[in-house]
Design an enzyme around this catalytic site. Structure first.
Site, PDB file in Angstrom:
ATOM      1  N   LEU A  18      -2.650  -5.106 -40.707  1.00  0.00           N
ATOM      2  CA  LEU A  18      -3.114  -3.590 -41.334  1.00  0.00           C
ATOM      3  C   LEU A  18      -3.228  -2.665 -40.346  1.00  0.00           C
ATOM      4  CD1 LEU A  18      -6.251  -5.792 -43.328  1.00  0.00           C
ATOM      5  CD2 LEU A  18      -4.162  -3.958 -43.923  1.00  0.00           C
ATOM      6  N   GLY A  22      -3.552  -2.989 -33.711  1.00  0.00           N
ATOM      7  CA  GLY A  22      -3.098  -3.186 -32.303  1.00  0.00           C
ATOM      8  C   GLY A  22      -1.963  -3.412 -32.479  1.00  0.00           C
ATOM      9  N   THR A  24       0.874  -1.033 -32.368  1.00  0.00           N
ATOM     10  CA  THR A  24       1.503  -0.188 -31.709  1.00  0.00           C
ATOM     11  C   THR A  24       1.189  -0.414 -30.368  1.00  0.00           C
ATOM     12  OG1 THR A  24       1.155   1.596 -33.477  1.00  0.00           O
ATOM     13  CG2 THR A  24       1.868   2.196 -31.106  1.00  0.00           C
ATOM     14  N   LYS A 143      -6.782   5.856 -33.412  1.00  0.00           N
ATOM     15  CA  LYS A 143      -6.889   6.563 -34.252  1.00  0.00           C
ATOM     16  C   LYS A 143      -8.025   8.246 -34.274  1.00  0.00           C
ATOM     17  CE  LYS A 143      -4.346   2.861 -35.858  1.00  0.00           C
ATOM     18  NZ  LYS A 143      -2.408   3.073 -35.941  1.00  0.00           N
ATOM     19  N   ARG A 223       0.948   1.295  -0.893  1.00  0.00           N
ATOM     20  CA  ARG A 223       2.009   0.649   0.179  1.00  0.00           C
ATOM     21  C   ARG A 223       0.701   0.340   1.381  1.00  0.00           C
ATOM     22  NH1 ARG A 223       6.665   4.826   2.277  1.00  0.00           N
ATOM     23  NH2 ARG A 223       6.960   2.833   3.339  1.00  0.00           N
ATOM     24  N   HIS A 224       0.582  -1.073   2.116  1.00  0.00           N
ATOM     25  CA  HIS A 224       0.512  -1.154   3.610  1.00  0.00           C
ATOM     26  C   HIS A 224      -0.432   0.108   4.363  1.00  0.00           C
ATOM     27  CE1 HIS A 224       4.213  -0.367   5.514  1.00  0.00           C
ATOM     28  NE2 HIS A 224       4.465  -1.448   4.771  1.00  0.00           N
ATOM     29  N   ASN A 230       7.641   1.845  10.546  1.00  0.00           N
ATOM     30  CA  ASN A 230       7.611   2.798  10.359  1.00  0.00           C
ATOM     31  C   ASN A 230       7.397   4.044  10.478  1.00  0.00           C
ATOM     32  OD1 ASN A 230       4.889   1.653   7.799  1.00  0.00           O
ATOM     33  ND2 ASN A 230       6.972   2.361   7.436  1.00  0.00           N
ATOM     34  N   GLY A 236      12.461  -3.452   7.074  1.00  0.00           N
ATOM     35  CA  GLY A 236      12.445  -4.846   6.594  1.00  0.00           C
ATOM     36  C   GLY A 236      10.821  -5.164   7.747  1.00  0.00           C
ATOM     37  N   ARG A 275       1.502  -6.632   7.457  1.00  0.00           N
ATOM     38  CA  ARG A 275       0.777  -5.358   7.274  1.00  0.00           C
ATOM     39  C   ARG A 275       0.640  -5.214   6.240  1.00  0.00           C
ATOM     40  NH1 ARG A 275       6.709  -5.925   7.155  1.00  0.00           N
ATOM     41  NH2 ARG A 275       8.116  -4.618   5.115  1.00  0.00           N
ATOM     42  N   GLU A 295       8.879  -7.136   0.984  1.00  0.00           N
ATOM     43  CA  GLU A 295       9.846  -6.131   0.259  1.00  0.00           C
ATOM     44  C   GLU A 295      10.404  -6.503   0.673  1.00  0.00           C
ATOM     45  OE1 GLU A 295       9.953  -3.605  -0.707  1.00  0.00           O
ATOM     46  OE2 GLU A 295      10.013  -1.898   0.691  1.00  0.00           O
ATOM     47  N   PHE A 317      26.592   1.177   3.544  1.00  0.00           N
ATOM     48  CA  PHE A 317      25.692   2.325   3.496  1.00  0.00           C
ATOM     49  C   PHE A 317      25.903   3.468   2.458  1.00  0.00           C
ATOM     50  CE2 PHE A 317      23.594   6.564   5.172  1.00  0.00           C
ATOM     51  CZ  PHE A 317      22.477   6.391   5.174  1.00  0.00           C
ATOM     52  N   HIS A 361       4.483  -3.134  -0.714  1.00  0.00           N
ATOM     53  CA  HIS A 361       5.710  -2.284   0.000  1.00  0.00           C
ATOM     54  C   HIS A 361       6.372  -1.094  -0.807  1.00  0.00           C
ATOM     55  CE1 HIS A 361       5.662  -5.661   2.566  1.00  0.00           C
ATOM     56  NE2 HIS A 361       5.150  -5.871   1.967  1.00  0.00           N
ATOM     57  N   ALA A 363       9.857  -0.483  -1.652  1.00  0.00           N
ATOM     58  CA  ALA A 363      10.635  -0.570  -3.522  1.00  0.00           C
ATOM     59  C   ALA A 363      10.317  -1.640  -4.566  1.00  0.00           C
ATOM     60  CB  ALA A 363      11.369  -1.477  -2.833  1.00  0.00           C
ATOM     61  N   ARG A 366       7.719   0.663  -6.220  1.00  0.00           N
ATOM     62  CA  ARG A 366       8.385   1.321  -7.231  1.00  0.00           C
ATOM     63  C   ARG A 366       9.023   0.276  -8.379  1.00  0.00           C
ATOM     64  NH1 ARG A 366      12.770   3.931  -2.184  1.00  0.00           N
ATOM     65  NH2 ARG A 366      11.855   5.557  -1.882  1.00  0.00           N
TER      66      ARG A 366
END
Ligand code: F6P
Length: 424
Positions: A18, A22, A24, A143, A223-224, A230, A236, A275, A295, A317, A361, A363, A366
């Protein structure tokens, strides 16, 4: 990443129930989940076909089953959506989600036969809810914001929608044919009935649905704090935080205290690496360290800078630059691998009713963000996720509203709000 075995039937997931139950919400969650796992999935919503062809503003009587003209018109919209879904499945699509009420047996039979004639397997998902408070909440939340009621007085809109529901109730026949494959979701996960649902994809789907709930809670991804790697631009490893990184953790703690003024429990998740654990420690709340949140494993390139990889492993690479999503570091991982290992965690994230802070991390954030915001897999490796920024996701009717908050260590925070519609 094609996960259906060769020669496997295509799948149509047909929603049943009906209005304001919920459907959708569930349909869009499934679409995002299966797309993220790599199935070519698309959502077909009959309401959108109706709005496009007949206009959004139709009175409740438009849904009166005794009005033959409108009944025929509604059937036409439903068939148009169905044919588009089958065309999608013929041309490379793997899973179609057919989002409509489908409350009458005859309509379901028609959809089922049409799919079977095309060799498409059908699983029905019926959402049943008798809890008046939940229904009222759904009506008001989804609605009233629908184009069907744009500019209409809210109380008038609720009255009209209730009448629409009554029309559907007058002909509703819950699924009872046990020869069909179906999943019944009763009272938002209180009970799940599974009938003749088989195979890898079917069982993933059941598991996913068993853990879904519509409770409103926030998800923060970060992220940390800055690490020594960094600063040296190395990838890594398991380096400790820098002083700036510790400062970020302290600012994050203040941020969370402000956001969570109610003092409600927030679940804090980290990876198993120093980290993220150190960042969460300063927040001073109980946290859980998951190996699955570590990571992306850079294999033989772990601990190198990108410049070192470009000279010492030039071919690697270049291969990565050509296809960052599928590229797997020798003895390491690809983004596709990270999705696979994060899948159980996604289910756990769905299951949580409290707000969740994930400290992970680049990746990994993301990939989690890609799932929550319905981003295509291939886009995930390119999503900007800077250090010292919290991505705050607040649930809306069918997705999340996103805010990005840059927390300058020690300094005032700057908030950029991007309200992003969910793309699937
Ligand atoms: O540079 C930080 C980092 O987390 C690395 O440890 C990791 O290899 C990298 O980001 C992932 O980002 P990309 O896929 O863009 O190389």
């Amino acid at each position: 990443m094609l996960l259906l075995e060769p020669g496997h039937e295509k799948l149509a997931i047909v929603m049943v129930g009906l209005p304001a139950r919920g459907k959708t919400f569930v349909a869009r969650k499934i679409t995002r989940y299966l797309s993220w796992l790599g199935y070519n999935t698309r959502w077909f919503n009959v309401g959108e076909y109706r709005r496009a062809r007949a206009g959004a503003r139709q009175p409740a009587e438009f849904f009166d089953p005794n009005n033959a003209d409108w009944r025929d018109a509604r059937l036409d919209f439903a068939l148009a959506a169905l044919e588009d879904m089958l065309a999608f499945l013929r041309s490379g699509g793997e899973v179609g989600i057919y989002d409509a009420a489908n409350t009458e047996r005859a309509r379901r039979e028609l959809v089922f036969q049409r799919c079977r004639n095309e060799g498409v397997r059908v699983v029905f998902i019926e959402s049943i809810c008798e809890d008046e408070r939940v229904i009222e909440g759904n009506v008001r939340e989804t609605k009233l914001r629908s184009p069907d009621y744009a500019g209409v007085d809210p109380e008038e809109a609720v009255r009209d929608f209730r009448k629409r529901i009554e029309f559907y109730e007058s002909t509703y026949q819950p699924i009872s044919d046990e020869r069909l494959s179906f999943i019944k979701l009763i009272d938002v996960g209180r009970q799940v009935v599974v009938n003749r649902v088989r195979g890898y994809l079917g069982s993933r789907l059941v598991y996913f649905l068993m853990n879904l709930h519509p409770a409103h809670r926030r998800i923060w991804l970060t992220r940390h704090g800055e690490s020594h790697y960094n600063v040296e631009q190395r990838i890594g490893g398991d380096p400790p935080l820098t002083e700036k990184g510790f400062e970020y953790a302290r600012t994050l703690e203040q941020f969370l205290a402000e956001r969570d003024a109610s003092g409600k429990a927030v679940v804090v998740w980290t990876s198993s690496l120093k980290r993220t654990v150190a960042t969460a420690e300063i927040i001073g709340r109980k946290s859980i360290a998951w190996r699955a949140l570590d990571e992306l494993d850079a294999g033989i390139c772990d601990g190198l800078t990108y410049a070192e990889i470009a000279t010492r492993h030039a071919e690697e690479f270049q291969s990565r630059a050509r296809d960052k999503f599928r590229y797997r570091y020798p003895r390491g991982e690809s983004y596709a691998d990270v999705i696979q290992r994060l899948e159980p965690l996604i289910i756990e994230l769905e299951r949580q009713r409290a707000s969740v802070l994930v400290v992970a991390h680049q990746a990994v954030v993301r990939v989690l963000y890609g799932y929550l915001m319905g981003k295509p897999q291939e886009e995930c490796p390119h999503i900007p996720v800077p250090l010292h920024t919290v991505i705050e996701l607040t649930p809306t009717a069918y997705g999340y509203e996103e805010r990005r908050v840059e927390l300058a260590p020690g300094g005032p925070s700057s908030e950029r709000i991007t309200v992003m519609p969910v793309s699937t």
